[in-house]
Design an enzyme around this catalytic site. Structure first.
Site: not given
Length: 533
Positions: A290, A315, A319
């Site tokens: 991420s 990733k 979100q």
């Protein structure tokens, strides 16, 4: 009336959530039918199901089921879990400020936080906490979770501690305060020209911690920088952007996000950064995800530095949290992020959650962890870096510029069992506790400790002896394999107890091939330049 009232609350929550998320149904009638179907199912269960049901749990499972069908990172989080999840990213919690360990069923203070509430009242390393607010906590099977419940609490509240200090009973009143959780765990000079900074997560305080770490090293006149993101699972998008902004020239695109219902949003370097010139290396591995991949991707795409290690997690989904009135929340994937060259590094999740989370294990089975030739990228995901035009790939993590295989040469089941059983930690804690004053007097600085201190054979035998008490049979053959790693890790743990976590990493890093390779490349101008062409 009971059923109608309960469903009206749920239906209102769902409708409010839909409005809040900005979702617009393509067909209004279809949306109404879906809600009617959900309502009917809920009513049938409550009216006709053979047994009683927990309606709160039923609702939460319905939400969880909906999100589970989307992607592995869209999740429902209960109210109880929200605070625990946010704590590491918020960068602080309210407590008394000690690093502790449970040894021989007793809560032992490993070290009090400098300037924290416990240190201010005189609690010192080695103190045994035997009572908390009148409750006996020694010899009762105390767990880490119990300690958190006892010692954490609202800022400004008091906690009464009964302490045993080498046989002497003492009482302390500690006033809880904000306790920082550091995301920059280590910062030091790796060699006379190279600064090393380890970032373990991207939290609210990460950018400031990073700048503070570099400021402390300014008088060392560092010319090169190693940023260690190994095992860093990510965190806040903004924190990653802020770190990348310190490394890459003004106005350069750092990352952009885009989704079906989210317009493209670009993030550019906004100012002159702290380290826009000088040799830069980013360390990463399969645990880097991420936000870590955003930083590494920007550095790689702008040919700003070299990425060393193994392929990152993969990733590339963004979100956004949405809070419910009861304190629970959902984290919904709203967009994908893209590196400056235009690549999305999200790995495939079409085979379901189990396959998605086991993908790292599959890399071991495929041989990828030991041989870069085992890695195969989709040619349709090929991109070019912004300056040198080097080939990079999307779809499945960021491939480093220099591959470092997993080092298994010092691994043995015997030492793994010693570590997993807590025996290594127990022996180190006992050793430091018994010799703290002598060690502090003998080693006035970490430099002296690192140069002069060695793990003795007596301490190794103590470890073996304690292992046998824990039913771990001595294995001299495997001990010989792991001896160097074992002694270095024990020394690092002692350094952490005597000094700080930073010294732990400074001690243990000498065994890391990625770290050694980074220093080797930094020292050779030709190698560094060649890798960026």
């Amino acid at each position: 009336m009971r059923l109608k009232f309960e469903w009206s609350e749920i239906r209102t929550t769902v409708l409010m959530g839909v409005m809040f998320l900005g979702a617009v149904a393509a067909n209004g009638q279809s949306m109404d039918k879906s809600l009617q179907k959900l309502q009917l199912t809920y009513q049938l269960i409550n009216s006709l199901y053979v047994d009683s049901v927990d309606q709160v749990d039923l609702t939460e499972q319905a939400i969880t089921g909906m999100l589970k069908s989307l992607d592995p990172h869209s999740v429902y989080i209960s109210a109880d879990e929200v605070a625990a999840m946010n704590e590491p990213l918020d960068g602080s919690f309210d407590g008394i400020g000690i690093q502790f360990n449970i040894m021989d069923d007793t809560l032992m203070v490993v070290t009090p936080l400098i300037g924290g509430p416990s240190e201010k009242v005189g609690i010192v390393a080695g103190d045994r906490i035997v009572g908390i607010d009148g409750d006996v906590v020694a010899g009762v099977g105390l767990k880490n979770s119990d300690v958190f419940k006892y010692l954490r609490g609202k800022k400004g509240t008091e906690v009464q501690l009964e302490v045993n200090r080498r046989g002497n009973p003492l009482n302390f009143t500690v006033v809880r305060d904000k306790i920082p959780i550091h995301s920059v765990e280590s910062a030091y000079m790796a060699d006379p020209k190279t600064a090393y900074v380890k970032i373990t997560r991207f939290a609210l305080t990460t950018h400031k911690e990073f700048l503070d770490a570099l400021k402390k090293l300014e008088d060392k006149k560092y010319e090169n920088l190693i940023i260690d993101l190994r095992g860093n699972g990510g965190g806040y998008l903004k924190a990653a952007i802020d770190i990348a902004d310190e490394l890459i020239g003004s106005n350069s695109l750092l990352v952009y996000t885009q989704g079906l219902n989210s317009e493209r949003r670009e993030h550019h370097a906004s100012k002159k950064g702290k380290f826009e010139k000088g040799k830069l290396i980013v360390l990463m591995d399969e645990g880097s995800a991420s936000a870590s991949e955003i930083v590494a991707g920007a550095v790689q795409d702008w040919d700003r530095g070299i990425v060393i290690g193994r392929r990152s997690f993969g990733k590339g989904l963004v979100q956004r949290p949405f809070d419910f009135p009861d304190g629970s929340m959902i984290r919904l994937t709203i967009a994908q992020y893209y590196t400056p060259s235009g690549r999305c590094i999200q790995k495939d999740y079409s085979e379901g959650d189990d396959a998605y989370h086991y993908e790292i294990g599959q890399r071991y089975l495929n041989g990828e962890m030991s041989n870069s030739d085992s890695i195969h990228f989709d040619e349709g995901m090929k991109y070019k870096t912004k300056l040198s035009g080097r080939t990079v790939y999307g779809g499945g993590g960021i491939m480093p510029d220099v591959f470092i295989p997993v080092d298994t040469t010092m691994y043995s089941d015997y030492y793994r069992d010693l570590v997993a059983s807590g025996t290594v930690n127990k022996v180190v804690l006992s050793y430091v506790d018994d010799n703290r004053d002598v060690l502090k007097g003998q080693y006035q600085s970490y430099e002296e400790f690192n140069t002069e201190f060695e793990i003795t054979e007596t301490l190794v035998e103590k470890l073996i002896e304690e292992g046998e008490k824990a039913e771990i049979e001595r294995n001299d053959e495997e001990l010989a394999i792991s001896e160097q790693f074992m002694k270095t890790q024990m020394k690092a743990l002692i350094a952490r107890d005597l000094f700080t976590t930073s010294e732990y990493f400074e001690t243990i890093n000498v065994l890391s091939e990625s770290y050694r390779k980074a220093l080797q490349i930094m020292a050779t101008k030709k190698d560094y330049s060649h890798l960026l062409k």
